[in-house]
Motif scaffolding. Structure first.
Motif, PDB file in Angstrom:
ATOM      1  N   TRP A  19     -53.447  48.682  34.990  1.00 56.23           N
ATOM      2  CA  TRP A  19     -52.870  49.964  35.398  1.00 56.23           C
ATOM      3  C   TRP A  19     -51.354  50.026  35.167  1.00 56.23           C
ATOM      4  O   TRP A  19     -50.685  50.906  35.716  1.00 56.23           O
ATOM      5  N   ASP A  20     -50.815  49.087  34.387  1.00 57.04           N
ATOM      6  CA  ASP A  20     -49.393  49.083  34.005  1.00 57.04           C
ATOM      7  C   ASP A  20     -48.468  49.172  35.221  1.00 57.04           C
ATOM      8  O   ASP A  20     -47.585  50.044  35.310  1.00 57.04           O
ATOM      9  N   LEU A  21     -48.649  48.245  36.163  1.00 55.60           N
ATOM     10  CA  LEU A  21     -47.826  48.236  37.373  1.00 55.60           C
ATOM     11  C   LEU A  21     -46.558  47.411  37.144  1.00 55.60           C
ATOM     12  O   LEU A  21     -46.289  46.416  37.829  1.00 55.60           O
ATOM     13  N   VAL A  22     -45.769  47.800  36.160  1.00 58.04           N
ATOM     14  CA  VAL A  22     -44.544  47.095  35.812  1.00 58.04           C
ATOM     15  C   VAL A  22     -43.414  48.107  35.686  1.00 58.04           C
ATOM     16  O   VAL A  22     -43.628  49.325  35.684  1.00 58.04           O
TER      17      VAL A  22
ATOM     18  N   ALA B 219     -53.050  40.187  40.938  1.00 60.52           N
ATOM     19  CA  ALA B 219     -51.909  41.061  40.657  1.00 60.52           C
ATOM     20  C   ALA B 219     -50.748  40.278  40.051  1.00 60.52           C
ATOM     21  O   ALA B 219     -49.591  40.662  40.201  1.00 60.52           O
ATOM     22  N   ALA B 220     -51.068  39.179  39.378  1.00 60.56           N
ATOM     23  CA  ALA B 220     -50.026  38.394  38.721  1.00 60.56           C
ATOM     24  C   ALA B 220     -49.389  39.224  37.600  1.00 60.56           C
ATOM     25  O   ALA B 220     -50.043  40.053  36.965  1.00 60.56           O
ATOM     26  N   ILE B 221     -48.094  38.992  37.383  1.00 63.87           N
ATOM     27  CA  ILE B 221     -47.357  39.748  36.359  1.00 63.87           C
ATOM     28  C   ILE B 221     -47.135  38.841  35.155  1.00 63.87           C
ATOM     29  O   ILE B 221     -46.267  37.967  35.183  1.00 63.87           O
ATOM     30  N   PRO B 222     -47.889  39.012  34.086  1.00 61.21           N
ATOM     31  CA  PRO B 222     -47.665  38.197  32.887  1.00 61.21           C
ATOM     32  C   PRO B 222     -46.420  38.663  32.129  1.00 61.21           C
ATOM     33  O   PRO B 222     -45.893  39.761  32.363  1.00 61.21           O
ATOM     34  N   THR B 223     -45.940  37.843  31.233  1.00 61.42           N
ATOM     35  CA  THR B 223     -44.818  38.236  30.378  1.00 61.42           C
ATOM     36  C   THR B 223     -45.213  39.469  29.566  1.00 61.42           C
ATOM     37  O   THR B 223     -46.334  39.561  29.052  1.00 61.42           O
ATOM     38  N   HIS B 224     -44.296  40.413  29.483  1.00 64.16           N
ATOM     39  CA  HIS B 224     -44.624  41.661  28.797  1.00 64.16           C
ATOM     40  C   HIS B 224     -43.375  42.253  28.149  1.00 64.16           C
ATOM     41  O   HIS B 224     -42.241  41.884  28.487  1.00 64.16           O
TER      42      HIS B 224
ATOM     43  N   ALA C  40     -43.236  48.690  42.044  1.00 65.56           N
ATOM     44  CA  ALA C  40     -43.377  48.754  43.495  1.00 65.56           C
ATOM     45  C   ALA C  40     -44.826  49.001  43.920  1.00 65.56           C
ATOM     46  O   ALA C  40     -45.222  48.639  45.034  1.00 65.56           O
ATOM     47  N   LEU C  41     -45.635  49.603  43.043  1.00 66.15           N
ATOM     48  CA  LEU C  41     -47.032  49.869  43.386  1.00 66.15           C
ATOM     49  C   LEU C  41     -47.814  48.575  43.582  1.00 66.15           C
ATOM     50  O   LEU C  41     -48.755  48.527  44.376  1.00 66.15           O
ATOM     51  N   ARG C  42     -47.421  47.553  42.868  1.00 61.92           N
ATOM     52  CA  ARG C  42     -48.095  46.251  43.032  1.00 61.92           C
ATOM     53  C   ARG C  42     -47.927  45.747  44.448  1.00 61.92           C
ATOM     54  O   ARG C  42     -48.896  45.309  45.093  1.00 61.92           O
ATOM     55  N   GLN C  43     -46.713  45.805  44.964  1.00 57.95           N
ATOM     56  CA  GLN C  43     -46.471  45.350  46.326  1.00 57.95           C
ATOM     57  C   GLN C  43     -47.094  46.290  47.336  1.00 57.95           C
ATOM     58  O   GLN C  43     -47.526  45.869  48.426  1.00 57.95           O
ATOM     59  N   MET C  44     -47.176  47.570  46.980  1.00 59.30           N
ATOM     60  CA  MET C  44     -47.793  48.523  47.891  1.00 59.30           C
ATOM     61  C   MET C  44     -49.262  48.192  48.120  1.00 59.30           C
ATOM     62  O   MET C  44     -49.792  48.373  49.220  1.00 59.30           O
ATOM     63  N   ALA C  45     -49.944  47.695  47.110  1.00 53.71           N
ATOM     64  CA  ALA C  45     -51.353  47.328  47.259  1.00 53.71           C
ATOM     65  C   ALA C  45     -51.518  46.226  48.300  1.00 53.71           C
ATOM     66  O   ALA C  45     -52.418  46.286  49.148  1.00 53.71           O
ATOM     67  N   GLN C  46     -50.647  45.221  48.276  1.00 57.25           N
ATOM     68  CA  GLN C  46     -50.717  44.147  49.268  1.00 57.25           C
ATOM     69  C   GLN C  46     -50.319  44.658  50.646  1.00 57.25           C
ATOM     70  O   GLN C  46     -50.912  44.268  51.657  1.00 57.25           O
ATOM     71  N   SER C  47     -49.331  45.550  50.701  1.00 62.90           N
ATOM     72  CA  SER C  47     -48.919  46.100  51.992  1.00 62.90           C
ATOM     73  C   SER C  47     -50.036  46.929  52.619  1.00 62.90           C
ATOM     74  O   SER C  47     -50.265  46.877  53.827  1.00 62.90           O
ATOM     75  N   LEU C  48     -50.761  47.690  51.791  1.00 65.78           N
ATOM     76  CA  LEU C  48     -51.879  48.476  52.307  1.00 65.78           C
ATOM     77  C   LEU C  48     -52.996  47.569  52.818  1.00 65.78           C
ATOM     78  O   LEU C  48     -53.668  47.891  53.808  1.00 65.78           O
ATOM     79  N   TYR C  49     -53.205  46.449  52.153  1.00 63.52           N
ATOM     80  CA  TYR C  49     -54.178  45.478  52.655  1.00 63.52           C
ATOM     81  C   TYR C  49     -53.765  44.987  54.039  1.00 63.52           C
ATOM     82  O   TYR C  49     -54.591  44.884  54.959  1.00 63.52           O
ATOM     83  N   MET C  50     -52.474  44.700  54.219  1.00 59.96           N
ATOM     84  CA  MET C  50     -51.985  44.250  55.513  1.00 59.96           C
ATOM     85  C   MET C  50     -52.030  45.364  56.552  1.00 59.96           C
ATOM     86  O   MET C  50     -52.252  45.101  57.740  1.00 59.96           O
ATOM     87  N   VAL C  51     -51.846  46.612  56.128  1.00 60.87           N
ATOM     88  CA  VAL C  51     -52.021  47.736  57.049  1.00 60.87           C
ATOM     89  C   VAL C  51     -53.467  47.769  57.537  1.00 60.87           C
ATOM     90  O   VAL C  51     -53.744  48.009  58.718  1.00 60.87           O
ATOM     91  N   GLY C  52     -54.402  47.492  56.642  1.00 61.31           N
ATOM     92  CA  GLY C  52     -55.796  47.411  57.043  1.00 61.31           C
ATOM     93  C   GLY C  52     -56.043  46.308  58.040  1.00 61.31           C
ATOM     94  O   GLY C  52     -56.798  46.481  59.011  1.00 61.31           O
ATOM     95  N   VAL C  53     -55.417  45.157  57.817  1.00 62.59           N
ATOM     96  CA  VAL C  53     -55.550  44.052  58.769  1.00 62.59           C
ATOM     97  C   VAL C  53     -55.013  44.460  60.136  1.00 62.59           C
ATOM     98  O   VAL C  53     -55.598  44.151  61.175  1.00 62.59           O
ATOM     99  N   LEU C  54     -53.888  45.181  60.129  1.00 66.98           N
ATOM    100  CA  LEU C  54     -53.300  45.652  61.390  1.00 66.98           C
ATOM    101  C   LEU C  54     -54.255  46.604  62.112  1.00 66.98           C
ATOM    102  O   LEU C  54     -54.520  46.455  63.306  1.00 66.98           O
ATOM    103  N   LEU C  55     -54.780  47.582  61.388  1.00 66.36           N
ATOM    104  CA  LEU C  55     -55.689  48.548  61.997  1.00 66.36           C
ATOM    105  C   LEU C  55     -56.969  47.873  62.490  1.00 66.36           C
ATOM    106  O   LEU C  55     -57.493  48.196  63.563  1.00 66.36           O
ATOM    107  N   GLY C  56     -57.473  46.930  61.699  1.00 65.24           N
ATOM    108  CA  GLY C  56     -58.695  46.231  62.093  1.00 65.24           C
ATOM    109  C   GLY C  56     -58.514  45.405  63.343  1.00 65.24           C
ATOM    110  O   GLY C  56     -59.404  45.344  64.209  1.00 65.24           O
ATOM    111  N   ALA C  57     -57.357  44.745  63.460  1.00 66.12           N
ATOM    112  CA  ALA C  57     -57.099  43.943  64.654  1.00 66.12           C
ATOM    113  C   ALA C  57     -57.061  44.810  65.901  1.00 66.12           C
ATOM    114  O   ALA C  57     -57.570  44.436  66.965  1.00 66.12           O
ATOM    115  N   MET C  58     -56.464  45.988  65.777  1.00 65.11           N
ATOM    116  CA  MET C  58     -56.379  46.892  66.928  1.00 65.11           C
ATOM    117  C   MET C  58     -57.747  47.466  67.295  1.00 65.11           C
ATOM    118  O   MET C  58     -58.169  47.433  68.449  1.00 65.11           O
TER     119      MET C  58
END
Length: 563
Positions: free
Chosen positions: A124-127, A42-47, A132-150
């Motif tokens: 997907w033009d996340l710029v 999810a790196a953001i290249p110059t655009h 904010a959708l780019r960060q949402m993808a990482q946050s959802l991954y962490m939500v999965g980690v939270l749910l999995g731990a529980m």
């Protein structure tokens, strides 16, 4: 406790331990790749904006006739002129000849593909307005980690460590592979969330299954080995991301090996300690005899029988028939204090850790280089942590790592922005301390919780860590108020959390507790509320009586009122 003697009887650290520990730890290599994968995928290249379809660049005067510049003289990423502009721009960089009007990009963007030929951002033009959708993808991954731990932490205490690990390997392989072929952003986020769930459980069960099969004196070695394996995974991610820059190929590369892990995990042997704490003595005997055969101790294994185990593991059988639930962490006073203190440590470590490692592009140097540096600092940091853990204790190691990490981040907050070398050095040092803190908290949590609720406790601790990793990106938004505000917060939290360590018991050289009573016997509060640790073998008369009349966890939780 008797179980440690049984482990020594069937070979201690023999061929079985060496093989199973290695195979269980091997998947941790790719865990680091998944946790920080979006630094590269999810790196953001110059655009900059794509000119309108009716634009004639050769006639209009080139691309710059359509693109304004910011105050630093760089092309704007999210704006373009409504009509081509000629002549030199005014100093404010937004107009040419005083007639230029700008608008957001309406025809898409043009990306610099020299470093990252394809990322989820470019696909997907996340710029700009969708950044904010780019960060949402990482946050959802962490939500999965939270749910999995529980969820999987609870299931591992109910169903066993081995069964849950097998399921997690398959889920990681399938969800990670599906993410690589995701047709749109929503599907990608869904499969990333599922990957996070299974990977959280793998990290917890990896430590628990290994620790429960190892003698007391080797547990710190196991925890440190797992930590170093994760560090090697960070080096591996840098190499893989450099060799395979296309995000779909990289996602596939770090997911497919879990199919192999799934296949060989069927040969794992379930924890005999878990069998005993579950009251399944026949399975305990089979597991111990099988380990004895693998370790070349057939004669010792033949000496084991149901009668021998009933005599040796009487306490585990008495207390293990009633499995504990997560509610007991709050219902039982002793477990409640333990849970609250450990939750603060898990949250603080993860909160500050992900505040540093998920912004590699913010350092202004090569992402591949900073990834390697962040991995390299773990080598000496975890070595020092191992020495402190093994010789001074778990509590000093945990306190020092959190305190030093917080101090480094706080100092970094007051260093001028132009001192890039000093700021990067402090960030790297702080990251090394936080990696050591993770190493210590995983081992310490696995040692301090009783067997009947160990995996549930590990899962709840990891859940609090995921809460920290979810909150961490939100804190970075406070930089709009003042650039150093996030660093002050990232540094203050671990410093404050380090203070609660004085309320926890030491586990250096102690057997794993199987019951809440074992925990209470080594954790005796004084009238002033301070914590003292009884000398080995020196129990009070009341404690000896309590050991003779063990009751299930639920009854113990209702009877204890002062802890």
């Amino acid at each position: 406790m008797a179980f440690n003697d049984l482990l020594k009887q069937v070979g201690g650290v023999g061929r079985f331990q060496q093989i199973q520990v290695t195979l269980v730890i091997l998947p941790v290599l790719l865990m680091a790749s998944h946790n920080t994968l979006q630094n590269f995928t999810a790196a953001i290249p110059t655009h900059h904006c794509r000119p309108p379809t009716h634009a004639n660049l050769s006639k209009d005067g080139g691309l710059e006739a359509w693109l304004p510049r910011d105050q630093q003289g760089r092309l704007e990423s999210c704006l373009h002129f409504t009509s081509p502009q000629w002549g030199p721009p005014f100093p404010n960089g937004t107009e040419a000849n005083g007639t230029g009007a700008t608008e957001p990009c309406t025809n898409g963007w043009i990306y610099d593909n020299s470093t990252f030929p394809s990322t989820i951002v470019t696909e997907w033009d996340l710029v700009c307005s969708h950044r904010a959708l780019r960060q949402m993808a990482q946050s959802l991954y962490m939500v999965g980690v939270l749910l999995g731990a529980m969820m999987f932490g609870y299931l591992a205490d109910r169903l066993g460590r081995r069964k849950v690990l097998i399921l997690n390997y398959l889920q990681t392989a399938v969800s990670g592979t599906c993410a690589a072929f995701a047709p749109n952003f929503a599907v990608y986020c869904t499969f990333r969330l599922l990957s996070g769930m299974s990977l959280a459980s793998i990290s917890l069960n990896c430590l628990t299954l290994n620790v429960e099969w190892m003698p007391i004196h080797t547990r710190a070695h196991v925890g440190t080995t797992i930590g170093y394996t994760y560090t090697l995974g960070q080096f591996l991610l840098a190499g893989l991301a450099y060799a395979v820059p296309h995000w779909r190929h990289l996602q596939l590369l770090v997911s497919v090996p879990y199919f192999a892990f799934f296949i060989y995990s069927w040969f794992f042997i379930e924890s005999a300690r878990w069998y005993a704490s579950s009251g399944r003595l026949d399975f305990t005997l089979r597991a111990l005899q099988r380990v004895a055969r693998i370790n070349g101790k057939q004669d010792e294994g033949a000496k084991l029988s149901m009668e021998v185990l009933q005599g040796s593991l009487q306490k585990e059988l008495t207390t293990g028939k009633g499995q504990a639930s997560a509610i007991e962490l709050l219902r039982c006073p002793t477990l409640r204090r333990l849970f609250l203190c450990l939750s603060m440590l898990w949250f603080a470590t993860s909160f500050a850790y992900y505040g540093l490692v998920m912004d590699l592009q913010g350092f202004g140097v090569s992402m591949y280089l900073i990834q390697v540096i962040f991995g390299a600092v773990d080598l000496p940091a975890k070595l020092v942590c191992f020495l402190v853990i093994n010789y001074l204790g778990r509590r000093p190691a945990q306190m020092a790592s959190l305190l030093l990490a917080g101090i480094c981040i706080l100092v970094n907050a007051v260093v001028p922005q132009d001192q890039s070398i000093v700021r990067t050095s402090l960030a790297v040092l702080g990251k090394g301390c936080l990696a050591s803190s993770f190493n210590c908290i995983f081992l310490y949590t696995g040692e301090v919780y009783p067997t009947m609720i160990r995996q549930t406790g590990m899962g709840m601790g990891s859940t609090m860590a995921r809460v920290g990793s979810i909150v961490s990106p939100l804190v970075s938004m406070t930089a709009e108020l003042y650039p150093s505000v996030p660093l002050f917060i990232y540094g203050a939290v671990p410093v404050a959390a380090s203070a609660v360590i004085v309320l926890l018991p030491e586990t250096l050289g102690q057997p794993l507790p199987d019951t809440v009573q074992d925990l209470e016997n080594r954790w005796v509060p004084t009238q002033r509320g301070a914590v003292t640790h009884p000398r080995k073998g020196k129990l009070t008369r009341q404690q000896r009586e309590q050991q003779k009349h063990m009751v299930p966890l639920q009854a113990s939780a209702q009877e204890k009122t002062g802890l």
